[in-house]
Design an enzyme around this catalytic site. Structure first.
Site, short mmCIF file in Angstrom:
data_model
loop_
_atom_site.label_atom_id
_atom_site.label_comp_id
_atom_site.label_asym_id
_atom_site.label_seq_id
_atom_site.Cartn_x
_atom_site.Cartn_y
_atom_site.Cartn_z
N GLN A 207 0.98 6.45 1.07
CA GLN A 207 1.78 7.50 1.74
C GLN A 207 3.26 7.36 1.40
O GLN A 207 4.09 8.01 2.04
CB GLN A 207 1.60 7.41 3.26
CG GLN A 207 0.18 7.51 3.75
CD GLN A 207 -0.42 8.90 3.58
OE1 GLN A 207 0.28 9.89 3.36
NE2 GLN A 207 -1.74 8.99 3.66
N ASP B 203 0.88 -1.16 0.00
CA ASP B 203 0.00 0.00 0.00
C ASP B 203 0.91 1.21 0.00
O ASP B 203 1.52 1.56 1.02
CB ASP B 203 -0.90 -0.05 1.24
CG ASP B 203 -1.69 1.24 1.44
OD1 ASP B 203 -1.41 2.23 0.73
OD2 ASP B 203 -2.56 1.26 2.33
N1 PMP Z 1 -3.78 3.48 2.57
C1 PMP Z 1 -3.21 4.49 3.23
C2 PMP Z 1 -1.94 4.26 3.99
C3 PMP Z 1 -3.80 5.74 3.19
O1 PMP Z 1 -3.23 6.77 3.83
C4 PMP Z 1 -5.00 5.93 2.46
C5 PMP Z 1 -5.69 7.27 2.44
N2 PMP Z 1 -5.79 7.88 3.69
C6 PMP Z 1 -5.53 4.83 1.78
C7 PMP Z 1 -4.90 3.63 1.86
C8 PMP Z 1 -6.76 4.97 0.97
O2 PMP Z 1 -6.56 5.84 -0.10
P1 PMP Z 1 -7.76 6.31 -1.02
O3 PMP Z 1 -8.85 6.77 -0.10
O4 PMP Z 1 -7.18 7.44 -1.82
O5 PMP Z 1 -8.17 5.16 -1.85
#
Ligand code: PMP
Length: 420
Positions: A217, A214
């Site tokens: 960040q 993921d």
């Molecule tokens: N993973 C992490 C570590 C995040 O910080 C975020 C967003 N806060 C997400 C996943 C989800 O991202 P999105 O809402 O843009 O799909």
């Protein structure tokens, strides 16, 4: 066939870091909030957009709006070229081997759901195990939980220590012959911890277990090189890297993506359709059913171009100095406790203040023009691990300054006075 591979990126600025000059590129930073200068420290939720990105989106709608891939007319050709060029910009940015490995999605969440639904449904069976960590965003928990429920598989959790670091030895213990997939966050949105993902991937690959990162960040705070990391999948969102909302990408290894069934059915993802049978388009189009967010993809390409021209190394250096400065400043505030004290950390500062609820902190700071995030940050299990309902989180971007951190710190001191 459109060949956009050879196009070179437009130069926005020299690789020289001048935060005041950078701030001028972001129109929203000139905004007043409650008659105060906006101090935007909620970048882990979403980053602000430079004029360069806004203009590219505007340019798309004013000069080339049309549907892509199917049209022979000039507008469609131009739009297709711009959309495919964005794919190449992403490919170059994360150092993927081929542009067919970049699939446009709505963001990290959709990218992870794509893998869980497509790869997961095809490969995970009853009794199998999937490993995630205790610091995952809900986006990297729930898709796997849904899959495990459907398949009667088991979710295993890598524990973390009190500093907010993964315990690698415990991870090693979790891996066994039932482990079929690992999905971990590269940089924690709640703690800022940079996880040792290369080590995790190396270890997992000894047992032929694929690893998804993921990267929501990570791509904005680190130099991410998918070939060097050797990750099997990487998910990220455009809006966390100065691009638009509603667009992001999934990177995947070709052999895995090729073998995966489509995620959604519809236009553009097919090769031939009859009522009896459908054959699918080649990568990456197999996973891009329907009309995509064309303007969003172009905006994301522009954001990557902007970041590349500023230089990710310059951004890292600047954000590291902001993190160090802010950590030192808030550490001197009595009753304040930093949550997440990892040795390897990116621009996130989470904290709790004795006897003051984070929402009250956030509300009072807002009156000072300071935007921070308060709450569980979509990481409820992580909050449970630290036995707290929520934190206050300041998160940094390339346009933040030490003066802004001073405003935050003064705001915190005022908050403490108000609450006695
Ligand atoms: N993973 C992490 C570590 C995040 O910080 C975020 C967003 N806060 C997400 C996943 C989800 O991202 P999105 O809402 O843009 O799909």
């Amino acid at each position: 066939m459109i060949n956009t591979e050879t196009e070179t990126a437009v130069t926005v600025s020299k690789k020289y870091f001048d935060v005041n000059k950078i701030r001028e590129d972001f129109p929203i930073l000139r905004k007043k909030v409650h008659n105060k200068n906006l101090v935007y420290l909620d970048n882990a939720a979403t980053t602000q957009k430079p004029e360069f990105v806004i203009n590219k989106i505007n340019e798309y709608y004013t000069t080339m709006n049309s549907n892509i891939h199917r049209g022979v007319h000039a507008l469609s050709q131009t739009a297709t070229e711009a959309y495919e060029r964005a794919r190449i910009q992403i490919k170059q940015f994360i150092n993927a081997l081929g542009k067919n490995q970049i699939i446009f999605t709505r963001g990290t969440t959709e990218a992870i759901n794509l893998v869980a639904s497509s790869y997961g449904r095809a490969n995970i069976k009853e009794g199998d195990e999937i490993i995630i960590s205790h610091m995952e965003h809900h986006s990297n928990i729930v898709p796997w939980q849904l899959l495990c429920k459907e398949k009667n598989a088991k979710l295993r959790i890598i524990p973390i220590n009190d500093n907010g670091e993964l315990i690698f030895k415990e991870f090693e213990k979790l891996v066994n012959e039932k482990t079929k997939f690992i999905s971990v966050v590269y940089v924690s949105n709640s703690l800022g911890t940079i996880n040792p993902v290369k080590r995790i991937i190396n270890y997992a690959h000894q047992f032929n277990i694929p690893v998804l990162l993921d990267g929501a960040q990570a791509v904005n705070h680190l130099k991410v090189d998918v070939q060097d990391l050797d990750c099997d999948f990487l998910a990220f969102s455009g809006h966390k890297i100065y691009g638009p909302t509603g667009i992001g990408a999934l990177y995947g290894k070709v052999e895995l993506l090729d073998a995966m069934p489509p995620y959604m059915g519809g236009g553009d993802m097919i090769s031939k359709v009859t009522f009896e049978e459908t054959t699918y388009n080649e990568l990456p189009h197999k996973f891009e059913a329907g009309t995509p967010d064309i303007a969003g993809a172009i905006g994301l390409g522009a954001a990557i171009e902007y970041v590349s021209n500023i230089g990710i190394e310059n951004i890292i250096e600047h954000e590291t100095s902001l993190l160090e400065y802010s950590t030192k400043q808030v550490s001197e505030i009595p009753g304040l406790k930093i949550i997440g004290d990892a040795k390897e950390k990116a621009g996130v500062l989470s904290f709790v203040l004795e006897n003051i609820h984070p929402h009250d902190i956030g509300t009072l700071l807002d009156f000072e023009g300071v935007a921070i995030r308060t709450g569980h940050h979509c990481t409820q299990p992580l909050m449970q691990r630290f036995n707290i309902p929520a934190t206050s989180r300041a998160s940094f971007a390339m346009y933040n300054t030490k003066e802004e951190i001073d405003v935050l710190v003064n705001g915190l001191k005022k908050t403490i006075k108000v609450f006695g």
